[in-house]
Design a protein around this motif. Structure first.
Motif, PDB file in Angstrom:
ATOM      1  N   ARG A 136      -8.779  -8.764 -11.252  1.00 60.14           N
ATOM      2  CA  ARG A 136      -9.091  -8.741  -9.815  1.00 60.14           C
ATOM      3  C   ARG A 136      -8.134  -7.794  -9.074  1.00 60.14           C
ATOM      4  NH1 ARG A 136      -9.590 -13.801  -9.297  1.00 60.14           N
ATOM      5  NH2 ARG A 136      -7.403 -14.241  -8.891  1.00 60.14           N
ATOM      6  N   THR A 137      -6.841  -7.906  -9.360  1.00 61.40           N
ATOM      7  CA  THR A 137      -5.844  -7.029  -8.734  1.00 61.40           C
ATOM      8  C   THR A 137      -6.124  -5.573  -9.076  1.00 61.40           C
ATOM      9  OG1 THR A 137      -4.165  -8.754  -8.766  1.00 61.40           O
ATOM     10  CG2 THR A 137      -3.369  -6.477  -8.657  1.00 61.40           C
ATOM     11  N   ALA A 138      -6.426  -5.304 -10.337  1.00 64.32           N
ATOM     12  CA  ALA A 138      -6.693  -3.929 -10.768  1.00 64.32           C
ATOM     13  C   ALA A 138      -7.906  -3.359 -10.049  1.00 64.32           C
ATOM     14  CB  ALA A 138      -6.898  -3.884 -12.274  1.00 64.32           C
ATOM     15  N   ARG A 139      -8.947  -4.165  -9.902  1.00 63.63           N
ATOM     16  CA  ARG A 139     -10.157  -3.675  -9.231  1.00 63.63           C
ATOM     17  C   ARG A 139      -9.866  -3.313  -7.767  1.00 63.63           C
ATOM     18  NH1 ARG A 139     -16.101  -4.890  -9.629  1.00 63.63           N
ATOM     19  NH2 ARG A 139     -16.894  -4.304  -7.607  1.00 63.63           N
ATOM     20  N   ILE A 140      -9.184  -4.186  -7.066  1.00 61.64           N
ATOM     21  CA  ILE A 140      -8.855  -3.916  -5.658  1.00 61.64           C
ATOM     22  C   ILE A 140      -8.007  -2.655  -5.549  1.00 61.64           C
ATOM     23  CG2 ILE A 140      -7.551  -4.773  -3.667  1.00 61.64           C
ATOM     24  CD1 ILE A 140      -8.438  -7.644  -4.632  1.00 61.64           C
ATOM     25  N   ALA A 141      -7.007  -2.540  -6.415  1.00 62.04           N
ATOM     26  CA  ALA A 141      -6.125  -1.370  -6.397  1.00 62.04           C
ATOM     27  C   ALA A 141      -6.892  -0.098  -6.765  1.00 62.04           C
ATOM     28  CB  ALA A 141      -4.946  -1.581  -7.335  1.00 62.04           C
ATOM     29  N   ALA A 142      -7.778  -0.180  -7.760  1.00 64.60           N
ATOM     30  CA  ALA A 142      -8.557   0.988  -8.183  1.00 64.60           C
ATOM     31  C   ALA A 142      -9.505   1.444  -7.078  1.00 64.60           C
ATOM     32  CB  ALA A 142      -9.341   0.675  -9.449  1.00 64.60           C
ATOM     33  N   LEU A 143     -10.190   0.503  -6.455  1.00 66.14           N
ATOM     34  CA  LEU A 143     -11.116   0.874  -5.384  1.00 66.14           C
ATOM     35  C   LEU A 143     -10.372   1.471  -4.195  1.00 66.14           C
ATOM     36  CD1 LEU A 143     -13.654  -2.099  -5.555  1.00 66.14           C
ATOM     37  CD2 LEU A 143     -13.936   0.235  -6.450  1.00 66.14           C
ATOM     38  N   THR A 144      -9.187   0.941  -3.922  1.00 68.24           N
ATOM     39  CA  THR A 144      -8.349   1.511  -2.856  1.00 68.24           C
ATOM     40  C   THR A 144      -7.949   2.937  -3.220  1.00 68.24           C
ATOM     41  OG1 THR A 144      -7.528  -0.676  -2.257  1.00 68.24           O
ATOM     42  CG2 THR A 144      -6.196   1.220  -1.565  1.00 68.24           C
ATOM     43  N   LYS A 145      -7.520   3.134  -4.461  1.00 63.37           N
ATOM     44  CA  LYS A 145      -7.139   4.464  -4.947  1.00 63.37           C
ATOM     45  C   LYS A 145      -8.305   5.440  -4.810  1.00 63.37           C
ATOM     46  CE  LYS A 145      -7.664   5.084  -9.303  1.00 63.37           C
ATOM     47  NZ  LYS A 145      -7.516   4.993 -10.763  1.00 63.37           N
ATOM     48  N   PHE A 146      -9.476   5.046  -5.300  1.00 62.28           N
ATOM     49  CA  PHE A 146     -10.637   5.937  -5.246  1.00 62.28           C
ATOM     50  C   PHE A 146     -11.030   6.255  -3.801  1.00 62.28           C
ATOM     51  CE2 PHE A 146     -11.833   3.979  -9.538  1.00 62.28           C
ATOM     52  CZ  PHE A 146     -11.288   5.036 -10.255  1.00 62.28           C
ATOM     53  N   ALA A 147     -10.976   5.257  -2.931  1.00 57.80           N
ATOM     54  CA  ALA A 147     -11.328   5.473  -1.522  1.00 57.80           C
ATOM     55  C   ALA A 147     -10.354   6.435  -0.858  1.00 57.80           C
ATOM     56  CB  ALA A 147     -11.356   4.141  -0.770  1.00 57.80           C
ATOM     57  N   LEU A 148      -9.066   6.233  -1.091  1.00 56.17           N
ATOM     58  CA  LEU A 148      -8.073   7.127  -0.484  1.00 56.17           C
ATOM     59  C   LEU A 148      -8.196   8.553  -1.012  1.00 56.17           C
ATOM     60  CD1 LEU A 148      -4.970   4.774  -0.335  1.00 56.17           C
ATOM     61  CD2 LEU A 148      -6.251   5.716   1.608  1.00 56.17           C
ATOM     62  N   LEU A 149      -8.445   8.693  -2.311  1.00 55.85           N
ATOM     63  CA  LEU A 149      -8.621  10.038  -2.870  1.00 55.85           C
ATOM     64  C   LEU A 149      -9.873  10.703  -2.296  1.00 55.85           C
ATOM     65  CD1 LEU A 149      -7.547   9.474  -6.574  1.00 55.85           C
ATOM     66  CD2 LEU A 149      -6.311  10.754  -4.805  1.00 55.85           C
ATOM     67  N   ALA A 150     -10.937   9.925  -2.091  1.00 57.18           N
ATOM     68  CA  ALA A 150     -12.154  10.481  -1.493  1.00 57.18           C
ATOM     69  C   ALA A 150     -11.888  10.926  -0.055  1.00 57.18           C
ATOM     70  CB  ALA A 150     -13.280   9.446  -1.536  1.00 57.18           C
ATOM     71  N   VAL A 151     -11.185  10.115   0.713  1.00 61.75           N
ATOM     72  CA  VAL A 151     -10.844  10.483   2.088  1.00 61.75           C
ATOM     73  C   VAL A 151      -9.998  11.764   2.085  1.00 61.75           C
ATOM     74  CG1 VAL A 151      -9.452   9.807   4.108  1.00 61.75           C
ATOM     75  CG2 VAL A 151     -11.042   8.175   3.073  1.00 61.75           C
ATOM     76  N   GLY A 152      -9.028  11.831   1.195  1.00 56.95           N
ATOM     77  CA  GLY A 152      -8.188  13.021   1.102  1.00 56.95           C
ATOM     78  C   GLY A 152      -8.980  14.258   0.735  1.00 56.95           C
ATOM     79  N   LEU A 153      -9.922  14.107  -0.187  1.00 60.74           N
ATOM     80  CA  LEU A 153     -10.751  15.236  -0.601  1.00 60.74           C
ATOM     81  C   LEU A 153     -11.637  15.705   0.552  1.00 60.74           C
ATOM     82  CD1 LEU A 153     -11.789  17.149  -2.806  1.00 60.74           C
ATOM     83  CD2 LEU A 153     -13.419  15.367  -3.442  1.00 60.74           C
ATOM     84  N   VAL A 154     -12.279  14.777   1.229  1.00 61.51           N
ATOM     85  CA  VAL A 154     -13.130  15.137   2.365  1.00 61.51           C
ATOM     86  C   VAL A 154     -12.297  15.822   3.448  1.00 61.51           C
ATOM     87  CG1 VAL A 154     -14.508  14.185   4.272  1.00 61.51           C
ATOM     88  CG2 VAL A 154     -14.903  13.397   1.922  1.00 61.51           C
TER      89      VAL A 154
END
Length: 156
Positions: free
Chosen positions: A127-145
């Motif tokens: 559960r912790t890994a999923r929340i952290a991974a989704l946060t990571k992916f979201a932040l990287l997407a925001v940074g890329l955009v």
């Protein structure tokens, strides 16, 4: 630009290494590491661990440990890209926190997944890994955009 170039080369080289590990995990009959990152619960995480077997788990451990270095390369590249766009546009310095947050999320994810691979409280760690991974992916997407928009459109 020189730092960004070197950072991009380091990230690409590290990506090549990580892809070798990804392929090795898949050869065991299980999925790659991203499916494990977002498993989210003990049942799905255990299915992946069982599919990997001992060999796949060994490759997963290697991938997870090496990911701590990988996050430094992609984090640096993301930071330099964001900083280039940010400084051109005159946007707030706080935008630098985007890749820092992504790397922090990846580190939390990595620790949780290493614990899950070792069979330690798989439910909580998945559960912790999923929340952290989704946060990571979201932040990287925001940074890329932001980087793309910031590179093609000056601030108005």
């Amino acid at each position: 630009m020189k730092r960004l170039g070197w950072s991009a080369v380091a990230t690409l080289a590290y990506t090549a290494v990580m892809l070798v590990l990804e392929r090795a995990m898949r050869k065991t009959g299980g999925p790659g590491i991203v499916a494990f990152e977002v498993a989210g619960n003990a049942e799905r995480a255990q299915e992946i661990l069982d599919a990997w077997g001992p060999e796949g788990r060994r490759w997963a451990r290697w991938s997870l440990w090496l990911d701590f270095g990988y996050m430094l390369t992609y984090g640096t590249a993301a930071l330099l890209l964001i900083e280039r766009a940010r400084s051109r546009r005159g946007d707030p310095v706080a935008l630098r926190l985007i890749p820092i947050g992504a790397v922090a999320g990846d580190a939390i994810e990595g620790v949780a997944l290493l614990r899950a691979v070792d069979g330690v409280d798989i439910e909580a760690n998945a559960r912790t890994a999923r929340i952290a991974a989704l946060t990571k992916f979201a932040l990287l997407a925001v940074g890329l955009v932001y980087t793309v928009i910031g590179s093609v459109r000056p601030r108005s």
